[in-house]
Design an enzyme around this catalytic site. Structure first.
Site, PDB file in Angstrom:
ATOM      1  N   ASP A  70      49.003  37.836  73.331  1.00 18.21           N
ATOM      2  CA  ASP A  70      48.621  38.248  74.676  1.00 18.21           C
ATOM      3  C   ASP A  70      49.548  37.716  75.767  1.00 18.21           C
ATOM      4  O   ASP A  70      49.823  38.409  76.747  1.00 18.21           O
ATOM      5  CB  ASP A  70      47.186  37.793  74.965  1.00 18.21           C
ATOM      6  CG  ASP A  70      46.168  38.608  74.190  1.00 18.21           C
ATOM      7  OD1 ASP A  70      46.577  39.403  73.332  1.00 18.21           O
ATOM      8  OD2 ASP A  70      44.963  38.441  74.433  1.00 18.21           O
ATOM      9  N   LYS A 123      43.267  37.813  69.394  1.00 17.57           N
ATOM     10  CA  LYS A 123      42.511  38.853  68.686  1.00 17.57           C
ATOM     11  C   LYS A 123      42.505  38.654  67.186  1.00 17.57           C
ATOM     12  O   LYS A 123      41.698  39.252  66.475  1.00 17.57           O
ATOM     13  CB  LYS A 123      43.072  40.242  69.024  1.00 17.57           C
ATOM     14  CG  LYS A 123      43.160  40.530  70.506  1.00 17.57           C
ATOM     15  CD  LYS A 123      41.872  40.236  71.244  1.00 17.57           C
ATOM     16  CE  LYS A 123      42.027  40.356  72.748  1.00 17.57           C
ATOM     17  NZ  LYS A 123      42.927  39.364  73.349  1.00 17.57           N
ATOM     18  N   SER A 162      41.748  37.588  80.978  1.00 15.06           N
ATOM     19  CA  SER A 162      42.132  36.543  80.041  1.00 15.06           C
ATOM     20  C   SER A 162      41.130  35.404  80.114  1.00 15.06           C
ATOM     21  O   SER A 162      40.469  35.192  81.142  1.00 15.06           O
ATOM     22  CB  SER A 162      43.524  36.028  80.410  1.00 15.06           C
ATOM     23  OG  SER A 162      43.781  34.792  79.809  1.00 15.06           O
TER      24      SER A 162
END
Length: 580
Positions: A92, A135, A483
């Site tokens: 990310d 993830k 986030s």
């Protein structure tokens, strides 16, 4: 377990690997194994998949290959035959702020799917999964529940904090530094010094962002060995946790303990409590429903929100607090946080874990140390309610989520006119050029699971606002995500999303929006009739993606309210892989 019991022969007649290793018709299959140096004795043992998300994309994953070797050693020492494989990650921090972030949440499903396909295709009997970036943690846990073979999860560990101008810093300080630089509060030289200092080792982002939040979940939900999540990635002691995880999965095989025996509704409630108590990432409210779906359990954002509201906030972690994951490790790790909740009467201590023991049994000797303020007791919390809150109203009939942990000096109620953007880049440009006014509510829409597609995180935008000093002067809402490093009055997962005609897609500049974190409401000051008129005039939009994985994802993904999942889950399954 006595040595003889630990190494007793397995009856493979009911294990999946019998389909590839047993009988004369499997001679070709065995030949492939012999080509790799596997012996007849090893083929007579359970075949255990050891999956890591190792890659060279980011520090989150760089140490996982080493740890996987130790997990394989543990499997072998306990009488199994390990077979290593890897799967993808999208990191990310590097995907953030551009088109790459559309791939992030999609990768969760690809990870789960790819692990399922590898396990099914090769008929492995059990799984050890090692993950680092955001993830990959829920992705691997989802696969474990979907397959329902004995499984142990292990986090790859967090990065060490950086040091800048005499203080600990994380990657979020760099994102916020961009905003400070934009308004002249940080020089070119200072920003460069900060970016060079923020990430000093291997490991996932140091604060209680999504990776560390889900690492805490892995212990709380019972899929990881107690204490395994807290050790930083560079520490050699992490290798011992990997070896122990390999041994633990063999114990689960012998005892026939499967993930769905462990991940019950009460275990999911434990996980939600730990997310709330630690002031964890808003993404916890997306990943827990998705994990629950794999077990056939209804546990949507509203169920998660009830747990959040009833759990005290006791872990003082960045971005809202003072500490990072290493600090939690130094006072005893995730078991200390869980022990504080158990002592306060919150955790369900009777839930089974991968040790073969219950939460209460695992925590029997754990102690919440005195003379430290990393983890507070429930009798003296940082706040009486969890660090996250679910909001609902005429602007979010399916719910939305806000991280309130650390909202010191920021009013938990906000009312202001909307300034609407139909994609993140347009909002970021406006923020970069300071084309907003104090008191406004910035609205970023068409960034939901379908509309993005991919439900992007907005850390670049929120961090820039905070760096500019506007974190307490404007609010931001989106049908996308934030986030775990986001702070300020920022509300994500607004549903229904704009792409399906949700109210967020009907807003116009100047509409008055009210959000109240104490009351749990998110509303726009428009009548039902006005919203209905706008809905009648609304037309759906096509994304820029007419093929490929993002096109396919947009057509299969469901609502954020239920975890943005892409298949019906265990409720609709007709057979379980573990029973083939």
């Amino acid at each position: 377990m006595p040595e003889a019991g630990r190494n007793a022969p397995f009856d493979k007649s009911k294990l999946p690997s019998r389909h590839t290793t047993e009988g004369p018709e499997r001679a070709p299959h065995r030949a492939f194994y012999y080509a790799m140096g596997v012996s007849e004795e090893q083929l007579a043992q359970p075949i255990v998949g050891v999956c890591s998300t190792w890659n060279e994309a980011a520090p989150c994953n760089i140490s996982l290959s080493r740890q996987a070797q130790w997990a394989k050693r543990g499997v072998a020492e306990a009488g199994g035959t390990p077979r290593e494989f890897t799967t993808i990650t999208v990191t990310d921090g590097i995907a953030m702020g551009h088109e790459g972030m559309k791939s992030s949440l999609v990768s969760r499903e690809v990870i789960a799917d790819s692990v399922e396909l590898t396990m099914r295709g090769h008929s492995y009997d059990a799984l050890v999964g090692l993950a680092g970036c955001d993830k990959s943690l829920p992705g691997l846990m989802m696969a474990m529940l979907r397959l329902n073979v004995p499984s142990v999860f292990m986090y790859g560990g967090s990065i060490l904090p950086g040091r800048f101008q005499g203080r600990d810093v994380t990657i979020v300080d760099v994102f916020e530094g961009v905003g400070m630089h934009n308004v002249g509060k940080m020089t070119d030289e200072e920003l460069h010094e900060l970016e060079c200092a923020a990430c000093p080792s291997a490991g996932s982002c140091a604060g209680q962002f999504t990776a560390n939040t889900m690492a805490c979940v892995s212990e709380a939900i019972g899929l990881a060995l107690p204490g395994s999540a807290g050790t930083p990635a560079p520490f050699d002691s992490r290798d011992a946790w990997a070896e122990a995880s390999g041994k633990a999965v063999m114990n689960l095989l012998r005892r026939r303990i499967r993930p769905r025996d462990i991940v019950t509704r009460r275990a999911l409630e434990n996980a939600a409590m730990v997310v709330a108590a630690s002031g964890g990432s808003t993404n916890g409210a997306l990943h827990l429903p998705a994990i629950a779906n794999e077990a056939g359990i209804d546990f949507d954002i509203h169920e998660v929100g009830k747990i959040f509201a009833a759990t005290p906030y006791i872990g003082d972690f960045k971005p809202g607090g003072k500490y990072v994951m290493k600090d939690l490790h130094d006072v005893g790790g995730v078991p200390v946080l869980m022990k504080a909740l158990l002592d306060g009467g919150y955790l369900h201590g009777d839930c089974l874990t991968v040790t073969g023991k219950t939460i209460a049994e695992n925590l029997r000797d754990a102690v919440v140390p005195k003379n430290q303020d990393v983890v507070h007791t429930t009798s003296a919390p940082l706040a009486p309610n969890g660090g996250l809150v679910v909001l609902k109203g005429n602007l979010a009939p399916q719910g939305s989520i806000c991280k309130v942990a650390g909202m010191h000096g920021i009013a938990r109620r906000f009312r202001g006119p909307a300034r609407c953007f139909d994609r993140e880049e347009d909002c970021f440009t406006a923020v970069e050029n300071r084309q907003y006014k104090d008191g406004e509510v910035l609205v970023i829409r068409y960034e939901g699971p379908r509309g993005g597609p991919g439900m992007r995180e907005m850390l670049s935008t929120t961090a820039a606002l905070y760096g500019q000093g506007a974190g307490d002067k404007v609010a931001l809402i989106t049908d996308g995500r934030f986030s775990g490093g986001t702070r300020g009055f920022c509300i994500g997962h607004v549903g229904p999303e704009a792409a399906v005609g949700g109210p967020i897609g009907l807003l116009r500049d100047g509409d008055i929006i009210t959000m109240d974190a104490d009351e749990g409401t998110l509303s726009v000051e428009l009548s039902d009739d006005e919203l209905a008129k706008r809905k009648a005039a609304w037309k759906p939009r096509e994304t820029d993606y007419g093929s490929g994985v993002l096109w396919r994802y947009a057509r299969n993904v469901g609502d954020a309210e239920k975890g943005a999942v892409t298949h019906p889950g265990a409720k609709a399954e007709r057979s379980v892989y573990a029973d083939i």
